[in-house]
Design a protein around this motif. Structure first.
Motif, PDB file in Angstrom:
ATOM      1  N   ARG A  46      -0.544   6.820   1.324  1.00 34.87           N
ATOM      2  CA  ARG A  46      -0.342   5.607   0.214  1.00 34.87           C
ATOM      3  C   ARG A  46      -1.951   5.064   0.301  1.00 34.87           C
ATOM      4  O   ARG A  46      -1.952   3.611  -0.903  1.00 34.87           O
ATOM      5  N   ARG A  73       6.354   7.323  -2.597  1.00 37.14           N
ATOM      6  CA  ARG A  73       5.752   5.739  -1.841  1.00 37.14           C
ATOM      7  C   ARG A  73       4.224   5.883  -1.803  1.00 37.14           C
ATOM      8  O   ARG A  73       3.713   6.151  -0.205  1.00 37.14           O
ATOM      9  N   HIS A  75       2.034   5.445  -4.083  1.00 32.79           N
ATOM     10  CA  HIS A  75       0.966   4.767  -4.649  1.00 32.79           C
ATOM     11  C   HIS A  75      -0.152   5.228  -5.428  1.00 32.79           C
ATOM     12  O   HIS A  75      -1.689   4.620  -5.120  1.00 32.79           O
ATOM     13  N   GLY A  77      -1.117   5.740  -8.579  1.00 30.39           N
ATOM     14  CA  GLY A  77      -1.694   5.708  -9.884  1.00 30.39           C
ATOM     15  C   GLY A  77      -2.184   6.594 -10.948  1.00 30.39           C
ATOM     16  O   GLY A  77      -1.676   5.694 -12.159  1.00 30.39           O
ATOM     17  N   SER A  96       8.127   4.934  -6.848  1.00 29.80           N
ATOM     18  CA  SER A  96       6.625   4.203  -5.967  1.00 29.80           C
ATOM     19  C   SER A  96       5.559   5.137  -5.731  1.00 29.80           C
ATOM     20  O   SER A  96       5.329   4.491  -4.999  1.00 29.80           O
ATOM     21  N   ASN A  97       4.838   5.274  -7.209  1.00 29.65           N
ATOM     22  CA  ASN A  97       3.491   5.450  -7.270  1.00 29.65           C
ATOM     23  C   ASN A  97       2.686   4.523  -7.677  1.00 29.65           C
ATOM     24  O   ASN A  97       2.081   5.115  -8.567  1.00 29.65           O
ATOM     25  N   THR A  98       3.238   3.415  -8.984  1.00 32.17           N
ATOM     26  CA  THR A  98       2.991   2.243  -9.123  1.00 32.17           C
ATOM     27  C   THR A  98       2.121   3.446 -10.852  1.00 32.17           C
ATOM     28  O   THR A  98       1.409   2.851 -11.392  1.00 32.17           O
ATOM     29  N   ASN A 120       8.607   2.112 -10.649  1.00 32.27           N
ATOM     30  CA  ASN A 120       7.137   2.616 -11.162  1.00 32.27           C
ATOM     31  C   ASN A 120       6.645   1.109 -12.257  1.00 32.27           C
ATOM     32  O   ASN A 120       7.531   0.394 -11.676  1.00 32.27           O
TER      33      ASN A 120
ATOM     34  N   GLU B  60       9.977  -1.245  -0.147  1.00 32.38           N
ATOM     35  CA  GLU B  60       8.332  -1.976   0.707  1.00 32.38           C
ATOM     36  C   GLU B  60       8.248  -3.549   0.265  1.00 32.38           C
ATOM     37  O   GLU B  60       9.296  -4.311   0.099  1.00 32.38           O
ATOM     38  N   SER B  63       3.000  -7.357  -1.205  1.00 33.10           N
ATOM     39  CA  SER B  63       1.391  -6.611  -2.069  1.00 33.10           C
ATOM     40  C   SER B  63       0.792  -7.789  -0.931  1.00 33.10           C
ATOM     41  O   SER B  63      -0.147  -6.254  -0.296  1.00 33.10           O
TER      42      SER B  63
END
Lengths: 335, 152
Positions: A46, A73, A75, A77, A96-98, A120, B60, B63
Motif C-alpha cells: 500500500r 487495500r 492503492h 491506482g 480498495s485500489n483507487t 474504488n 481504512e 487519507s
C-alpha cells in the motif's frame, strides 16, 4: 516453467519486503495474496512507491498459472497491460485500489468466478463486464459515482451481488431475473418491486440508506429461504402484517427507521437469533418477541422506551438498551 | 496539563464533530488539522492527545490521518491519548469501524497510554450527537480524575 515461478516469487518477495501467502500446484504458483491480517494496513504494498508497485505487478503478471489473486487495500491506482495474460484467474480481489475505471485488462479473464472491485473510484460499468458470464460473486460496493449497472445484464449466473453505496436509486428490472442470487445487497433503492418474489434462492437481502423507503412489498414474504435481512437507515413506518412468514429468518436489522410496533406474526420467527430495533420510535419492547425462542441478541437503544420497563424476552437474550461506546472492551479489554 | 485535539476531515463532518466536542469539553485545548501539521516537534508540549478520524472504504483510515501517521512519529512516553472514530454502523454486534484500530496500534507503539475507552460514533448519514456528548462527558471525567491525581 517451475523454476521460473519460484524465481519470480523470490523477486516479488524482495520487492514486497514482507512475507506473503502463496500456493503452489506442483511447480506452478496458483494463488497469491498481497494482503495480511497481521499488517495493520493490510495491503502489503500500500505504501510502496508507484514505481515499486508497477514492478511488483509486472512480476505478478509473469505468474500466468494464477487462479487466485488478492491485491485488496493496496492503492495500486492502475494495472499493467500484461495483467490480461492472467487468463486462468478464477478469483480476483481488487478492492480498495483507487481504481478510476474497471480495468480493460479484465475483459479476457473469462474464467473469473469471483470479482471484488469494491471501494474504488469507478464511475461506469463498461460493456465487456457482461461478457464475464462465469461470475458467481461480484461486488462493486462503495463506488458512489456509478449511476448505472445496465451492463451487468448478462451475468445471469450471479449468486452474490453487492451494490451497496452506489448512486443507483432504482434497481434495474433485469436483476429481478437473476434467479440464482443468494445474496443481494442494495443501498438507497427506493422501490422494491413485487418481482422480488422471483428471487426464490435469496438468503441474504439488504436495502439500506434510503429515506424514501417507507414500506415493503408483501411479495418479499414469499422468499422463504431468507436468513438475513438488513433494512437499516431507511424510513420504514411499518412492516407487512405477515412478516412472520419468513420463518427461516435468523438475523434482522431494522436500525434507524421510524417503526413504532412489530406485527404480531413476529412471534412465528422461531429461528430469529439477532434483531436490531435501535433508533426507532418504540415506546416499549414488543411483547411478541417473548415467543422468538432462539433470540440471542436484541438491540433497542435510542428508542423512547418507558423507564424501568421489564423486557419480556427469552432468558438467553442479551438486550442492549444503551449504545456502547465501542466493542473494543469486549474484544480485548481497554488498556 | 496541555491538551491537543488532532483530526482528519475530508468533507467537513469530522471537523464539525471536533467543534462540538471542544464546546462541550469546556477546557483549554488546541485543535490541529493533521493535514497542516509540519512535523511532530509542533506537538512535544502536549500531555494528552485526542484523535478524531473517520473510517473510509474498507475499514481504512481517512487519507490525511493515514499520511500523518506515516509522516510524523510521535514520542508519547508518559503521555496519554483518547480516540473517537467516525463511521457508519452496520447493524449488529460490531460497533467499531476500523480507523480506531489503526490509530490505536500506532499510538500504543509510540508508547502512549490510552486514557479511556474510545468512541465509535455513528456519523453517516446521521450523526448521533447524544452519543458523542455522552462520551465527551465521560472523557471529561477521565481527564479530571487522572490529571487531578497526577497533580496531587
Amino acid at each position: 516453467m517451475s523454476t521460473s515461478d519460484f524465481a519470480t516469487l523470490e523477486k516479488i518477495r524482495r520487492r514486497v519486503g514482507r512475507p506473503f501467502r502463496f500456493e503452489m500446484d506442483r511447480e506452478r504458483c496458483v494463488a497469491l495474496d498481497l494482503t495480511s491480517g497481521e499488517h495493520i494496513w493490510s495491503g502489503l504494498i500500500r505504501h510502496h512507491s508507484q514505481n515499486d508497485k508497477d514492478e511488483i505487478l509486472a512480476l505478478v503478471c509473469q505468474l500466468d498459472g494464477l487462479k487466485k489473486l488478492n491485491l485488496r487495500r493496496n492503492h495500486l491506482g492502475r494495472l499493467p497491460e500484461a495483467f490480461a495474460d492472467l487468463t486462468k484467474l478464477e478469483e480476483l480481489n481488487l478492492g480498495s485500489n483507487t481504481l478510476g475505471i474497471i480495468p480493460p485488462q479484465l475483459r479476457g479473464l473469462k474464467r473469473l468466478k469471483y470479482l471484488h472491485l469494491g471501494n474504488n473510484y469507478i464511475t461506469t460499468v463498461p460493456e465487456f463486464v457482461s461478457e464475464l458470464q462465469g461470475l458467481e460473486y461480484f461486488t462493486l460496493h462503495k463506488n458512489i459515482r456509478i449511476k448505472s449497472v445496465e451492463n451487468l445484464a448478462g451475468l445471469r449466473q450471479l449468486k452474490h451481488l453487492n451494490l451497496h453505496y452506489l448512486n443507483l436509486h432504482r434497481l434495474p428490472q433485469f436483476i429481478y431475473e437473476f434467479r440464482s442470487l443468494v445474496t443481494l445487497t442494495l443501498w438507497n433503492v427506493r422501490e422494491i418491486k413485487d418481482e422480488i418474489a422471483y428471487l426464490t434462492n435469496l438468503e441474504f437481502f439488504s436495502d439500506c440508506g434510503c429515506p424514501g423507503l417507507r414500506t415493503l412489498p408483501d411479495s418479499l414474504l414469499t422468499l422463504r429461504k431468507l436468513r438475513m435481512i438488513r433494512l437499516f437507515q431507511n424510513n420504514l413506518e411499518s412492516l407487512p402484517k405477515n412478516f412472520g412468514d419468513l420463518e427461516n429468518l435468523e438475523e434482522l436489522s431494522l436500525y434507524q427507521n421510524q417503526l413504532v410496533r412489530l406485527p404480531d406474526s413476529f412471534a412465528k420467527l422461531r429461528k430469529l437469533r439477532k434483531l436490531n430495533l435501535a433508533w426507532n420510535r418504540f415506546r416499549s419492547v414488543p411483547a411478541c418477541l417473548a415467543q422468538c425462542a432462539a433470540l440471542e441478541w436484541l438491540a433497542v437503544f435510542e428508542n423512547p422506551l418507558k423507564h424501568g420497563e421489564v423486557v419480556a424476552v427469552p432468558s438467553q437474550t442479551k438486550v442492549l438498551k444503551v449504545w456502547p461506546f465501542t466493542t473494543l472492551a469486549q474484544e480485548e479489554g481497554v488498556k | 496539563m496541555k491538551i491537543a485535539i488532532l483530526y482528519g476531515s475530508s468533507h467537513g463532518k469530522t471537523s464539525k464533530v471536533v467543534a462540538e466536542t471542544v464546546q462541550h469539553l469546556n477546557m483549554p485545548v488546541d485543535v490541529f488539522d493533521v493535514r497542516l501539521i509540519g512535523s511532530s516537534s509542533e506537538l512535544v508540549d502536549y500531555d494528552l492527545f485526542i484523535f478524531f478520524s473517520p473510517t473510509y472504504g474498507d475499514e481504512e483510515l481517512q487519507s490525511d490521518m493515514e499520511e500523518f501517521l506515516l509522516r510524523c512519529e510521535l514520542s508519547l512516553a508518559g503521555k496519554h491519548f483518547a480516540i473517537c472514530e467516525l463511521g457508519s454502523y452496520y447493524g449488529y454486534e460490531d460497533f467499531s469501524f476500523g480507523a480506531m484500530r489503526i490509530l490505536r496500534k500506532h499510538l500504543l507503539q509510540w508508547n502512549g497510554c490510552e486514557l479511556c475507552e474510545p468512541l465509535s460514533l455513528d456519523s453517516f448519514p446521521r450523526t448521533n450527537r447524544e452519543h458523542l456528548l455522552n462520551w465527551v462527558d465521560y472523557l471529561k471525567g477521565q481527564i479530571n480524575e487522572h490529571f487531578r491525581f497526577c497533580n496531587a
